[in-house]
Motif scaffolding. Sequence first.
Motif, PDB file in Angstrom:
ATOM      1  N   LEU A 128      -4.267  17.024  -2.448  1.00 20.21           N
ATOM      2  CA  LEU A 128      -4.905  18.183  -3.154  1.00 20.21           C
ATOM      3  C   LEU A 128      -4.222  18.663  -4.585  1.00 20.21           C
ATOM      4  CD1 LEU A 128      -4.748  20.048   0.430  1.00 20.21           C
ATOM      5  CD2 LEU A 128      -6.727  18.628  -0.527  1.00 20.21           C
ATOM      6  N   ASP A 129      -5.079  19.533  -5.020  1.00 22.71           N
ATOM      7  CA  ASP A 129      -4.586  19.756  -6.538  1.00 22.71           C
ATOM      8  C   ASP A 129      -3.344  21.022  -6.192  1.00 22.71           C
ATOM      9  OD1 ASP A 129      -6.500  18.431  -7.645  1.00 22.71           O
ATOM     10  OD2 ASP A 129      -7.947  20.075  -7.809  1.00 22.71           O
ATOM     11  N   LYS A 130      -3.572  21.758  -5.026  1.00 25.93           N
ATOM     12  CA  LYS A 130      -2.537  22.916  -4.871  1.00 25.93           C
ATOM     13  C   LYS A 130      -2.377  22.917  -3.494  1.00 25.93           C
ATOM     14  CE  LYS A 130      -1.270  25.749  -7.847  1.00 25.93           C
ATOM     15  NZ  LYS A 130      -0.135  25.946  -8.371  1.00 25.93           N
ATOM     16  N   VAL A 131      -0.998  23.095  -2.939  1.00 23.08           N
ATOM     17  CA  VAL A 131      -0.764  23.523  -1.658  1.00 23.08           C
ATOM     18  C   VAL A 131       0.306  24.669  -1.851  1.00 23.08           C
ATOM     19  CG1 VAL A 131       0.613  22.838   0.283  1.00 23.08           C
ATOM     20  CG2 VAL A 131      -1.023  21.122  -0.904  1.00 23.08           C
ATOM     21  N   LYS A 132      -0.038  25.921  -0.994  1.00 23.83           N
ATOM     22  CA  LYS A 132       0.894  26.962  -1.049  1.00 23.83           C
ATOM     23  C   LYS A 132       1.481  27.262   0.325  1.00 23.83           C
ATOM     24  CE  LYS A 132      -2.289  28.913  -4.406  1.00 23.83           C
ATOM     25  NZ  LYS A 132      -3.240  30.077  -4.492  1.00 23.83           N
ATOM     26  N   PHE A 133       2.662  27.668   0.489  1.00 25.02           N
ATOM     27  CA  PHE A 133       3.291  28.360   1.449  1.00 25.02           C
ATOM     28  C   PHE A 133       3.698  29.461   1.161  1.00 25.02           C
ATOM     29  CE2 PHE A 133       5.409  25.875   5.285  1.00 25.02           C
ATOM     30  CZ  PHE A 133       4.581  24.742   5.161  1.00 25.02           C
ATOM     31  N   LEU A 134       3.353  30.504   2.430  1.00 22.08           N
ATOM     32  CA  LEU A 134       4.022  31.856   2.284  1.00 22.08           C
ATOM     33  C   LEU A 134       5.716  31.776   2.918  1.00 22.08           C
ATOM     34  CD1 LEU A 134       0.910  33.659   3.810  1.00 22.08           C
ATOM     35  CD2 LEU A 134       1.414  33.143   1.641  1.00 22.08           C
ATOM     36  N   ASN A 156       6.067  34.732  -2.250  1.00 19.15           N
ATOM     37  CA  ASN A 156       7.224  35.650  -1.750  1.00 19.15           C
ATOM     38  C   ASN A 156       6.302  36.527  -0.923  1.00 19.15           C
ATOM     39  OD1 ASN A 156       9.227  34.227  -3.038  1.00 19.15           O
ATOM     40  ND2 ASN A 156      10.042  36.204  -4.152  1.00 19.15           N
ATOM     41  N   ILE A 157       6.609  36.963   0.449  1.00 25.00           N
ATOM     42  CA  ILE A 157       6.184  37.853   1.267  1.00 25.00           C
ATOM     43  C   ILE A 157       7.207  38.872   1.703  1.00 25.00           C
ATOM     44  CG2 ILE A 157       4.821  38.305   3.410  1.00 25.00           C
ATOM     45  CD1 ILE A 157       2.992  36.897   1.760  1.00 25.00           C
ATOM     46  N   PRO A 158       7.060  40.260   1.567  1.00 29.97           N
ATOM     47  CA  PRO A 158       8.065  41.112   1.858  1.00 29.97           C
ATOM     48  C   PRO A 158       8.447  40.761   3.204  1.00 29.97           C
ATOM     49  CG  PRO A 158       6.865  42.253   0.488  1.00 29.97           C
ATOM     50  CD  PRO A 158       6.000  40.932   0.839  1.00 29.97           C
ATOM     51  N   LEU A 159       9.626  40.842   3.885  1.00 25.92           N
ATOM     52  CA  LEU A 159      10.123  40.759   5.171  1.00 25.92           C
ATOM     53  C   LEU A 159      10.802  42.266   5.629  1.00 25.92           C
ATOM     54  CD1 LEU A 159      10.515  39.173   8.013  1.00 25.92           C
ATOM     55  CD2 LEU A 159      12.793  38.822   7.094  1.00 25.92           C
ATOM     56  N   TYR A 160       9.948  42.957   6.594  1.00 23.24           N
ATOM     57  CA  TYR A 160      10.297  44.366   6.789  1.00 23.24           C
ATOM     58  C   TYR A 160      10.969  44.324   8.352  1.00 23.24           C
ATOM     59  CZ  TYR A 160       6.715  45.556   3.582  1.00 23.24           C
ATOM     60  OH  TYR A 160       5.948  45.367   2.358  1.00 23.24           O
ATOM     61  N   GLU A 161      11.472  45.451   8.764  1.00 19.49           N
ATOM     62  CA  GLU A 161      12.174  45.175   9.804  1.00 19.49           C
ATOM     63  C   GLU A 161      11.599  44.884  11.147  1.00 19.49           C
ATOM     64  OE1 GLU A 161      15.172  48.044  11.760  1.00 19.49           O
ATOM     65  OE2 GLU A 161      15.311  48.986   9.924  1.00 19.49           O
ATOM     66  N   ASP A 162      10.188  44.697  11.093  1.00 19.88           N
ATOM     67  CA  ASP A 162       9.342  44.434  12.362  1.00 19.88           C
ATOM     68  C   ASP A 162       8.698  43.030  12.123  1.00 19.88           C
ATOM     69  OD1 ASP A 162       7.850  45.435  10.336  1.00 19.88           O
ATOM     70  OD2 ASP A 162       6.470  46.517  11.767  1.00 19.88           O
ATOM     71  N   GLY A 163       9.107  42.412  10.904  1.00 15.76           N
ATOM     72  CA  GLY A 163       8.396  41.232  10.578  1.00 15.76           C
ATOM     73  C   GLY A 163       7.830  41.113   9.131  1.00 15.76           C
ATOM     74  N   PRO A 164       7.348  40.042   8.772  1.00 14.06           N
ATOM     75  CA  PRO A 164       6.567  39.892   7.252  1.00 14.06           C
ATOM     76  C   PRO A 164       5.508  40.928   7.002  1.00 14.06           C
ATOM     77  CG  PRO A 164       6.826  37.793   8.359  1.00 14.06           C
ATOM     78  CD  PRO A 164       7.092  38.887   9.638  1.00 14.06           C
ATOM     79  N   ASP A 165       5.269  41.309   5.863  1.00 16.32           N
ATOM     80  CA  ASP A 165       4.051  42.101   5.717  1.00 16.32           C
ATOM     81  C   ASP A 165       2.696  41.712   5.967  1.00 16.32           C
ATOM     82  OD1 ASP A 165       1.925  43.384   4.017  1.00 16.32           O
ATOM     83  OD2 ASP A 165       3.219  44.204   2.732  1.00 16.32           O
ATOM     84  N   MET A 166       2.157  41.955   7.154  1.00 16.22           N
ATOM     85  CA  MET A 166       1.111  41.115   7.676  1.00 16.22           C
ATOM     86  C   MET A 166      -0.312  41.415   6.882  1.00 16.22           C
ATOM     87  SD  MET A 166       2.440  39.141   9.760  1.00 16.22           S
ATOM     88  CE  MET A 166       0.945  38.598  10.575  1.00 16.22           C
ATOM     89  N   ASP A 387      16.206  36.106  -6.711  1.00 15.23           N
ATOM     90  CA  ASP A 387      16.034  37.374  -6.091  1.00 15.23           C
ATOM     91  C   ASP A 387      15.651  38.348  -7.160  1.00 15.23           C
ATOM     92  OD1 ASP A 387      16.731  39.792  -4.957  1.00 15.23           O
ATOM     93  OD2 ASP A 387      18.839  39.507  -4.602  1.00 15.23           O
ATOM     94  N   PRO A 388      14.254  38.804  -6.574  1.00 16.64           N
ATOM     95  CA  PRO A 388      13.701  39.753  -7.839  1.00 16.64           C
ATOM     96  C   PRO A 388      14.301  41.021  -8.356  1.00 16.64           C
ATOM     97  CG  PRO A 388      12.273  39.424  -5.915  1.00 16.64           C
ATOM     98  CD  PRO A 388      13.445  38.562  -5.639  1.00 16.64           C
ATOM     99  N   LYS A 389      15.114  41.437  -7.251  1.00 17.56           N
ATOM    100  CA  LYS A 389      15.757  42.764  -7.428  1.00 17.56           C
ATOM    101  C   LYS A 389      17.127  42.475  -7.590  1.00 17.56           C
ATOM    102  CE  LYS A 389      12.691  45.600  -4.594  1.00 17.56           C
ATOM    103  NZ  LYS A 389      12.477  46.239  -3.467  1.00 17.56           N
ATOM    104  N   ASP A 390      17.856  41.332  -7.326  1.00 23.24           N
ATOM    105  CA  ASP A 390      19.157  41.014  -7.252  1.00 23.24           C
ATOM    106  C   ASP A 390      20.027  42.019  -6.460  1.00 23.24           C
ATOM    107  OD1 ASP A 390      21.530  39.674  -8.348  1.00 23.24           O
ATOM    108  OD2 ASP A 390      21.585  41.081 -10.027  1.00 23.24           O
TER     109      ASP A 390
END
Lengths: 428, 428
Positions: A128-134, A156-166, A387-390
């Motif tokens: 495939l040309d492109k494969v992506k992972f969250l 990148n998917i933000p991880l909150y206290e109850d899990g990833p940003d669904m 780390d985007p916010k370091d």
Amino acid sequence: MQQYQEMTKEELLQEKALLETEYDKIKALNLKLDMSRGKPSAEQLDLSMGILDAIDSNTALVSENGMDLRNYGVLDGIPEAKRLLAEMLGCHEDSVIVYGNSSLNVMYDQISRAMVLGICGNTPWCKLDKVKFLCPVPGYDRHFAITETFGIEMINIPLYEDGPDMDMVEQYVNNDPAVKGIWCVPKYANPTGTSYSDETVLRFARLKPAAPDFRIFWDNAYCVHHLYEDRQDVILNILAECEEAGNPDIVFEFCSTSKVTFPGAGIAALAASQNNIADIKKQLTIQTIGYDKTNQRRHAIYFKNFDGIKQHMMKQADLIRPKFEMLDELMTAEIKSRGIGNWVNPIGGYFICFESLEGCAKDIITKCKEAGVTMTGAGAPFPYGKDPKDNVIRIAPTYPSVEELRKAAEVFVVCVRLASVNKLLENM
Amino acid sequence: MQQYQEMTKEELLQEKALLETEYDKIKALNLKLDMSRGKPSAEQLDLSMGILDAIDSNTALVSENGMDLRNYGVLDGIPEAKRLLAEMLGCHEDSVIVYGNSSLNVMYDQISRAMVLGICGNTPWCKLDKVKFLCPVPGYDRHFAITETFGIEMINIPLYEDGPDMDMVEQYVNNDPAVKGIWCVPKYANPTGTSYSDETVLRFARLKPAAPDFRIFWDNAYCVHHLYEDRQDVILNILAECEEAGNPDIVFEFCSTSKVTFPGAGIAALAASQNNIADIKKQLTIQTIGYDKTNQRRHAIYFKNFDGIKQHMMKQADLIRPKFEMLDELMTAEIKSRGIGNWVNPIGGYFICFESLEGCAKDIITKCKEAGVTMTGAGAPFPYGKDPKDNVIRIAPTYPSVEELRKAAEVFVVCVRLASVNKLLENM
């Protein structure tokens, strides 16, 4: 305690001078301490020594189904080991393949075979040309290293206290056929220590992936790693929920006994739907004749059943808990009180995820290093090490003794305070 | 004994009638025998039971370099295990990586990573239009299964008593950049039992591959599997010869203790040049945290050194030798004497490679099966399962007892005679 963010410039300069003196004193001690390694302590390992007596030359090395475990045979695990790990994962033993010593290797293999051979008859990803992972972040650096190695684009998917940003997860998975997977540590996550809520697990189970070979990589590495007998996270059973939602094939679940018995000498497992298991076994039979049945039997004899594992893990908890509690207490008094750092105090797992003021993480880690305290590298919990916010630092409390850990934490506190003061002054 | 090929049609018909009666009698016995499996017998496995006492809960699980073997760490093997397997392969311990329980898995991984990641910076094979492997035949079916799975085109190379047809090998390797590898079992080969001559090894070492990432896959599976103390094949050291020839990087050598201690619970190794080792370790560190160091230590303690392995293997030889000798004697009297089959009588390894009259192998195997004797499937020792002359049958004498083996061989003999008579009549 006065919040740093409320200090005047003069107060901050005064604090800075005081901290620099303190920091110089610490550096003069030539410490050599380590809070970076997600490794069990020697005392934890001592608890497992009995497993080495489970089998000796007088043992009839025969599986409960009568097979001679000393010879070739059995691709997917001996029955008693399958049952033990199935109980641990809360699934049927037919859903389980028991492997060798490393669940990381099992995950790597899943992706490696998806790349060249394809999953369940779908096009191999390398075509495939492109494969992506969250990638929920912060996350586990070794997960990200696998996907990076195979040239898979990580999002990148933000991880909150109850899990990833669904919302984001659904947006990507349900619309982009190039999204082939997501890395999840659903319980006592590395490094946040948080667990997914029921709502999160249900939303995972109900995904409608655009790609037929999209898979959730559900790394349940810390499923039995509670710190308390009476306070334990419970997450919904992903396999059962996916089946219930009519999505039986969208998840691979992984676990191991690496942090139950001995890292490197444990046993690992994958659990999945019957379709997936059949597909994996077809590929696996080319890859190996079979895994170490002797060590599978050793684990089955030693623990007998899941209760054996639970009791064993409570003994480990007694050794680890004081380290987490000491750290939380010390950092609450010295850091949270000053408004210069935050974390969720976990009730399980191996890590505390410290969030400093933005732009301070690298500086804190460098300062620690110069003072003889090794921390996990800056950026490690993020894809491509960025780390985007370091501001994220993974703290690993298990390996050092409580005394060493306290010394290391005292250095860490000074470094956090000094880096924060500097940052606040810089921003003025 | 009268040669079948010299018989008149009448004589053959008479022989056929006689054999059919005999065959029917055998079928009525409802036998259930097996000469198909390259597995050690229970008695051979009994010889290794002591390894299970090498480590128990009173053992200080510390490597000779001071490392706690119960914890994470060490990618390429503990020093004492590297030394043990380096001695077995006759190479320097720095040239060795010690893995988990399966050298087949190590070979699979080498090809799998070559497919997706490439060898030493070369283009991953999955990005090329065509990848070819040379396959000396008859050979090991699991080798061929790996290359077939990855869609690699396999080219048959005749295997003679002194090794593969080196004119053909040189022709392909030195001219076709799509030829990326060759499968070799240089000593007591599966299934022929023959070993490569010095001339053959030297010609391998002096290849001038058209492809920079061509590699010899040198599966030294039977390097210590002698049947006699005083008659042993010795092959030249491929790593040393490749280095001497200015070709240090063209070979990967593999071995394991699967048929030394317990299949599935042994340790495996790869030996290669420093360039290759560095390249492999760079990729391997993504794939796993490390292999089972406890089991590596178990092997190092039990055998102490290469002499320990050699003594151990002579005890195994005492169990296996009578089986090979009985078979050779019986088949010489009943088959060779009639001019209807041939084989090299090996002095090591696990197999006898029987060559029937052309066009008879499938028929013999089917007849054996109908009479209750399982043989290795027809065509198994060839790529794509295609035996061009339909005359090769792999016989595996180790697993059954001498008595069972004799019974099975007696059935085999009748089936060979009957199939040969039929073939000769058919050709008249």
